[in-house]
Structures are given as C-alpha cells and as structure tokens.
Design an enzyme around this catalytic site. Sequence first.
Site, PDB file in Angstrom:
ATOM      1  N   LEU A   7       0.844  -1.182   0.000  1.00  0.00           N
ATOM      2  CA  LEU A   7       0.000   0.000   0.000  1.00  0.00           C
ATOM      3  C   LEU A   7       0.885   1.239   0.000  1.00  0.00           C
ATOM      4  CD1 LEU A   7      -2.654  -1.093   2.647  1.00  0.00           C
ATOM      5  CD2 LEU A   7      -2.903  -1.097   0.153  1.00  0.00           C
ATOM      6  N   SER A   8       0.298   2.390  -0.258  1.00  0.00           N
ATOM      7  CA  SER A   8       1.113   3.604  -0.270  1.00  0.00           C
ATOM      8  C   SER A   8       1.761   3.832   1.088  1.00  0.00           C
ATOM      9  CB  SER A   8       0.266   4.820  -0.675  1.00  0.00           C
ATOM     10  OG  SER A   8      -0.819   4.998   0.210  1.00  0.00           O
ATOM     11  N   GLU A   9       1.057   3.490   2.184  1.00  0.00           N
ATOM     12  CA  GLU A   9       1.647   3.558   3.519  1.00  0.00           C
ATOM     13  C   GLU A   9       1.112   2.454   4.412  1.00  0.00           C
ATOM     14  OE1 GLU A   9       2.166   7.865   2.200  1.00  0.00           O
ATOM     15  OE2 GLU A   9       0.343   6.675   2.444  1.00  0.00           O
ATOM     16  N   THR A  10       1.966   2.024   5.321  1.00  0.00           N
ATOM     17  CA  THR A  10       1.608   1.120   6.420  1.00  0.00           C
ATOM     18  C   THR A  10       2.073   1.779   7.704  1.00  0.00           C
ATOM     19  OG1 THR A  10       1.847  -0.862   5.040  1.00  0.00           O
ATOM     20  CG2 THR A  10       1.950  -1.170   7.425  1.00  0.00           C
ATOM     21  N   HIS A  17      -2.813  10.847   5.483  1.00  0.00           N
ATOM     22  CA  HIS A  17      -3.828   9.793   5.553  1.00  0.00           C
ATOM     23  C   HIS A  17      -3.441   8.704   6.549  1.00  0.00           C
ATOM     24  CE1 HIS A  17      -2.313   6.441   2.915  1.00  0.00           C
ATOM     25  NE2 HIS A  17      -3.383   5.796   3.319  1.00  0.00           N
TER      26      HIS A  17
END
Length: 294
Positions: free
Chosen positions: A47-50, A79
Amino acid sequence: MSARTVRFKQVDVFTAVPFKGNPLAVVFDADDLATEDMQAIARWTNLSETSFLLKPADPAADYRVRIFTPGGELPFAGHPTLGTAHALLDSGYRPRQAGRLVQQCGAGLVELTGRGDGVWAFAAPPARVASLPASTRTALSVALRTDAIDFSAAPCTTDNGVPWLVVRLKSAEACVALAPDVAALTAIVRETGMDGLAVYGPHPEGGAVDFEIRCLMLGGSLGFGEDPVTGSANAAVAGLLKSQGLRPGSRYVARQGTALGRDGRVHVDYDDDANRIWIGGHSVTIVDGTFRPG
C-alpha cells in the site's frame, strides 16, 4: 521476526464509503518490531503507507506511530495520521481527553480533534515553502502538457514532512483531464528536491466540493504512481491558499481520486484564532483481525 500474533486493521481513509478513499494498513503492538521488519511488512502490504502503533516516548502523546511506504520511512503523512487514529479508536481506545488525540511521530507531536459527524482532523504541521523560479515555468507547462496553469498563484515547493511541488490550475476540469509527460515532470520535481506533484483546481461555485486535487508520486520514499487521497498534500495546498490570499472562506471541501475511480473528500477548516489549519475526513474499517509478523 518473532512468532507472535498482533492486531491488524486495514482502513479506508478520507471516505465514509468503503473502497472510495485511500487504504492504510495498521499494525498494532509494534514495539518489538525492528525497523527492517516494519519495512519488510510495508513492502508486503504494497500500500502507499503502512503504519505501526507503538507506546509513546513523550508523556504528552496518546500513542506513537511509525509510517512506512514500500520504499522507506516518512516522518509524517496525512492519511496514515487519520487512519491510524481511526484504527486505534475503533479498537476501543479511549483518549486521555475526550475528542482529542496527540500523535507522536517523526515530525514531532501532531494534535487530532473530533470535528463532529464522524470526521476527525489533524492540525497541519508547519511547512517550509519556496516559490518555483520563473525560469522553470515554461518547462513545467510543457511537462504537464497544459496551458491551464494559473500562474497568478506561484507554483511552490513545500515540505511538511512530505515534499510536494504544488501547482494551481485554472479549473477542476483541467485537473481531472491532466495527462503529463511523466519523465519530464519527474525531472523537474526531482530537480526541486521534491518527491511528488500536487496539482489542484477550483470547482464552480455552489457545488458539493470546492477544489479538485491530484497527487503524483514521482520518486524518493513515495515511490511512483498516483495517490488516491493525500493528507499532507492537502495540508500544503490549504496553507498556500491562505498565504496567497486565495482561500474560499473559513472552510472548504476538496475532492481527490476522481481519475482513479475514487471519491475521497478532504475537509479543511481554518482556525484563525489559534492560527491552525485542520485537515480532516471520515475513515472506515475494511479488514479487522490479527497479523503474524513472523
């Protein structure tokens, strides 16, 4: 990695409708995970961030979070800030002060407040801002393949924990239609020391939303691709709207993700008395269970 099991949630941020926002993976009880373990998990979730929840080191904080993209760690991102707070509250956590959370992250302490109707918002961190040199304007127009750049609002580099080049277009329609020369744009963005481009344009007055925004990740720790909904970039845009005398009032709503089939909604509130900008939205839990980090 240890063989233990920890709590895990995957949430959709900046939306109350599942699958219309920006997904975030949240790993709880991450104090025993090494940095390389977190990075490996972030690459795996893809994902774009974890985000990883840890016990706070600062007594003023409710929790500490570390934020990873598949390519590296970020000191702050919008986000993940909202999504992590939502996941924590959804797990049953009670804030020390009702309606208020304090997050500790690489950028320091970030305050969050409940704004009503299920919307939580974070206080936009301060940003370093610089205007793009006029000599770069022609190259920028060529790279974006548009004559719709609104140069009355100077394109600026901003860094509030995530470095964005911010460009205003004359309309939301031009923003959605944008089809840039990615290679040429990447060269400009990287030359300015930024990792991505945030481009936005106004909707006609009287509509459901005030601005359309798109965020292209063009290298560095952000990786490559278009981000569905982006808190840090919306915070940068909100700050520029204020400093450039273009904000539409004390609050507005931006839409992001249209070009990707998403419908993210970012709520921006200006608190002039406290000299703060609040960036908020809904979040919804999609996956709730356990995670085996090793």
